[in-house]
Write a protein that holds these residues in place. Structure first.
Motif, mmCIF file in Angstrom:
data_model
loop_
_atom_site.group_PDB
_atom_site.id
_atom_site.type_symbol
_atom_site.label_atom_id
_atom_site.label_comp_id
_atom_site.label_asym_id
_atom_site.label_seq_id
_atom_site.Cartn_x
_atom_site.Cartn_y
_atom_site.Cartn_z
ATOM 1 N N ASP A 143 0.868 -1.189 0.000
ATOM 2 C CA ASP A 143 0.000 0.000 0.000
ATOM 3 C C ASP A 143 0.902 1.235 0.000
ATOM 4 O O ASP A 143 1.083 1.890 1.017
ATOM 5 C CB ASP A 143 -0.908 -0.020 1.233
ATOM 6 C CG ASP A 143 -2.011 1.036 1.166
ATOM 7 O OD1 ASP A 143 -1.884 1.962 0.345
ATOM 8 O OD2 ASP A 143 -2.983 0.940 1.938
ATOM 9 N N LEU A 144 1.445 1.525 -1.162
ATOM 10 C CA LEU A 144 2.395 2.628 -1.276
ATOM 11 C C LEU A 144 1.735 3.973 -0.988
ATOM 12 O O LEU A 144 2.371 4.886 -0.451
ATOM 13 C CB LEU A 144 3.016 2.630 -2.679
ATOM 14 C CG LEU A 144 4.155 3.613 -2.945
ATOM 15 C CD1 LEU A 144 5.253 3.482 -1.900
ATOM 16 C CD2 LEU A 144 4.725 3.390 -4.343
ATOM 17 N N SER A 145 0.453 4.090 -1.308
ATOM 18 C CA SER A 145 -0.263 5.341 -1.043
ATOM 19 C C SER A 145 -0.305 5.628 0.455
ATOM 20 O O SER A 145 -0.056 6.756 0.893
ATOM 21 C CB SER A 145 -1.683 5.259 -1.603
ATOM 22 O OG SER A 145 -2.411 6.424 -1.284
ATOM 23 N N ARG A 146 -0.591 4.613 1.261
ATOM 24 C CA ARG A 146 -0.611 4.782 2.716
ATOM 25 C C ARG A 146 0.781 5.113 3.243
ATOM 26 O O ARG A 146 0.950 5.954 4.126
ATOM 27 C CB ARG A 146 -1.134 3.509 3.372
ATOM 28 C CG ARG A 146 -1.172 3.558 4.907
ATOM 29 C CD ARG A 146 -1.565 2.211 5.479
ATOM 30 N NE ARG A 146 -0.589 1.189 5.120
ATOM 31 C CZ ARG A 146 -0.770 -0.120 5.315
ATOM 32 N NH1 ARG A 146 -1.909 -0.556 5.838
ATOM 33 N NH2 ARG A 146 0.161 -0.995 4.978
ATOM 34 N N GLN A 147 1.774 4.450 2.685
ATOM 35 C CA GLN A 147 3.154 4.685 3.103
ATOM 36 C C GLN A 147 3.571 6.130 2.842
ATOM 37 O O GLN A 147 4.164 6.792 3.693
ATOM 38 C CB GLN A 147 4.073 3.716 2.357
ATOM 39 C CG GLN A 147 5.498 3.645 2.890
ATOM 40 C CD GLN A 147 6.338 2.659 2.108
ATOM 41 O OE1 GLN A 147 5.898 2.126 1.079
ATOM 42 N NE2 GLN A 147 7.538 2.402 2.574
ATOM 43 N N LEU A 148 3.205 6.627 1.661
ATOM 44 C CA LEU A 148 3.514 8.011 1.310
ATOM 45 C C LEU A 148 2.740 9.002 2.184
ATOM 46 O O LEU A 148 3.285 10.009 2.638
ATOM 47 C CB LEU A 148 3.179 8.260 -0.159
ATOM 48 C CG LEU A 148 4.241 7.891 -1.180
ATOM 49 C CD1 LEU A 148 3.653 7.848 -2.583
ATOM 50 C CD2 LEU A 148 5.398 8.865 -1.111
ATOM 51 N N GLN A 149 1.480 8.694 2.421
ATOM 52 C CA GLN A 149 0.642 9.590 3.218
ATOM 53 C C GLN A 149 1.196 9.750 4.631
ATOM 54 O O GLN A 149 1.249 10.850 5.170
ATOM 55 C CB GLN A 149 -0.792 9.056 3.278
ATOM 56 C CG GLN A 149 -1.768 9.987 3.989
ATOM 57 C CD GLN A 149 -3.188 9.437 3.964
ATOM 58 O OE1 GLN A 149 -3.430 8.296 3.572
ATOM 59 N NE2 GLN A 149 -4.138 10.251 4.380
ATOM 60 N N PHE A 150 1.638 8.645 5.215
ATOM 61 C CA PHE A 150 2.198 8.732 6.562
ATOM 62 C C PHE A 150 3.487 9.549 6.556
ATOM 63 O O PHE A 150 3.689 10.431 7.403
ATOM 64 C CB PHE A 150 2.486 7.336 7.122
ATOM 65 C CG PHE A 150 3.258 7.387 8.414
ATOM 66 C CD1 PHE A 150 2.640 7.797 9.592
ATOM 67 C CD2 PHE A 150 4.611 7.063 8.452
ATOM 68 C CE1 PHE A 150 3.358 7.879 10.779
ATOM 69 C CE2 PHE A 150 5.327 7.139 9.632
ATOM 70 C CZ PHE A 150 4.694 7.542 10.806
ATOM 71 N N ALA A 151 4.374 9.276 5.596
ATOM 72 C CA ALA A 151 5.645 10.000 5.546
ATOM 73 C C ALA A 151 5.409 11.497 5.357
ATOM 74 O O ALA A 151 6.072 12.330 5.999
ATOM 75 C CB ALA A 151 6.522 9.440 4.428
ATOM 76 N N GLU A 152 4.467 11.863 4.511
ATOM 77 C CA GLU A 152 4.187 13.278 4.288
ATOM 78 C C GLU A 152 3.537 13.932 5.514
ATOM 79 O O GLU A 152 3.729 15.132 5.751
ATOM 80 C CB GLU A 152 3.311 13.442 3.050
ATOM 81 C CG GLU A 152 4.079 13.156 1.757
ATOM 82 C CD GLU A 152 3.221 13.263 0.504
ATOM 83 O OE1 GLU A 152 1.988 13.135 0.621
ATOM 84 O OE2 GLU A 152 3.800 13.451 -0.587
ATOM 85 N N SER A 153 2.808 13.145 6.315
ATOM 86 C CA SER A 153 2.216 13.699 7.535
ATOM 87 C C SER A 153 3.290 14.110 8.543
ATOM 88 O O SER A 153 3.048 14.976 9.392
ATOM 89 C CB SER A 153 1.273 12.672 8.179
ATOM 90 O OG SER A 153 2.002 11.616 8.801
#
Length: 243
Positions: A143-153
């Motif tokens: 789930d790369l989208s979730r991974q990116l979303q967390f990192a950007e948060s």
């Protein structure tokens, strides 16, 4: 022979259990033999007899507990057993990067990327650790989208962190979002001129078939490291020049 020495030390300990020198010898032998269970049992006596300064004993205790955890994980029958070992630890330990690195290494070795990602997300909310952030950015998540979303948060907490920008650049590169990868990697370099970000930018531009820019960043990254340690990179730069 360590085993013979241990037997002699145990005999001496039984005859004089309060002797500090005997306790120190016994602890040293247990440490040498990596007998973590025995050391855990001996630690209260070491403190009681004050065989070393408190800070030394505290350091020894953490080393023993970490080594014991590593041994337990290595001998765990499966991921479920290992997870049970981990959750039985106090939460304060499970949120400390020193402890997390051991369990994270186990999960990575077992290929359990989903559990590894969840573990790192939990810890990075509470403790900022560059090595764990780098490990998180290197995960090929389902789930790369979730991974990116967390990192950007995390940008809300660390808006000027070069490591975070580099991690985001790496993640966007995984996602083939090239413009964002370039943006974050350049932002990282604006904060700190580092070889790893240059190498990643070199990879980005190479994928874009912009060998000129790729060569520039590979060279700048190389200038920040020792050339003799990068023969493959030197060879790749030479090939790019010829293409």
């Amino acid at each position: 022979q360590p085993v013979l020495a241990l037997n002699a030390a145990l005999d001496a300990y039984q005859q004089a259990p309060k002797n500090p020198q005997g306790l120190q010898l016994l602890a040293s032998l247990y440490l040498h033999l990596a007998d973590w269970d025995a050391l855990v049992k001996l630690l209260p006596e070491l403190r009681k007899r004050k065989v070393a300064p408190n800070e030394h004993l505290a350091s020894l205790e953490q080393h023993v507990q970490l080594s014991l955890l590593q041994h337990q994980l290595q001998t765990a029958e499966n991921l479920t057993v290992a997870a049970n070992i981990w959750v039985k630890l106090p939460k304060t330990q499970r949120l400390q990067p020193t402890w997390v690195r051991i369990y994270a290494g186990y999960l990575q070795a077992q290929g359990d990327m989903e559990s590894l990602e969840a573990l790192l997300r939990e810890v990075l909310r509470y403790h900022w650790d560059k090595s764990l952030l780098g490990l998180y950015a290197g995960i090929k998540s389902a789930d790369l989208s979730r991974q990116l979303q967390f990192a950007e948060s995390l940008l809300k907490q660390y808006p000027q962190d070069a490591d975070l920008f580099e991690a985001l650049g790496r993640l966007h590169l995984h996602a083939q979002q090239i413009d964002k990868a370039i943006f974050y990697l350049r932002a990282s370099l604006n904060l700190e001129n580092r070889a790893t970000a240059h190498y990643l930018l070199g990879e980005v531009f190479q994928q874009q078939q912009d060998n000129g820019q790729a060569c520039v960043h590979y060279q700048q990254g190389l200038a920040l490291t020792l050339p003799e340690n990068n023969p493959m990179l030197i060879n790749r730069i030479s090939q790019l020049k010829l293409e």
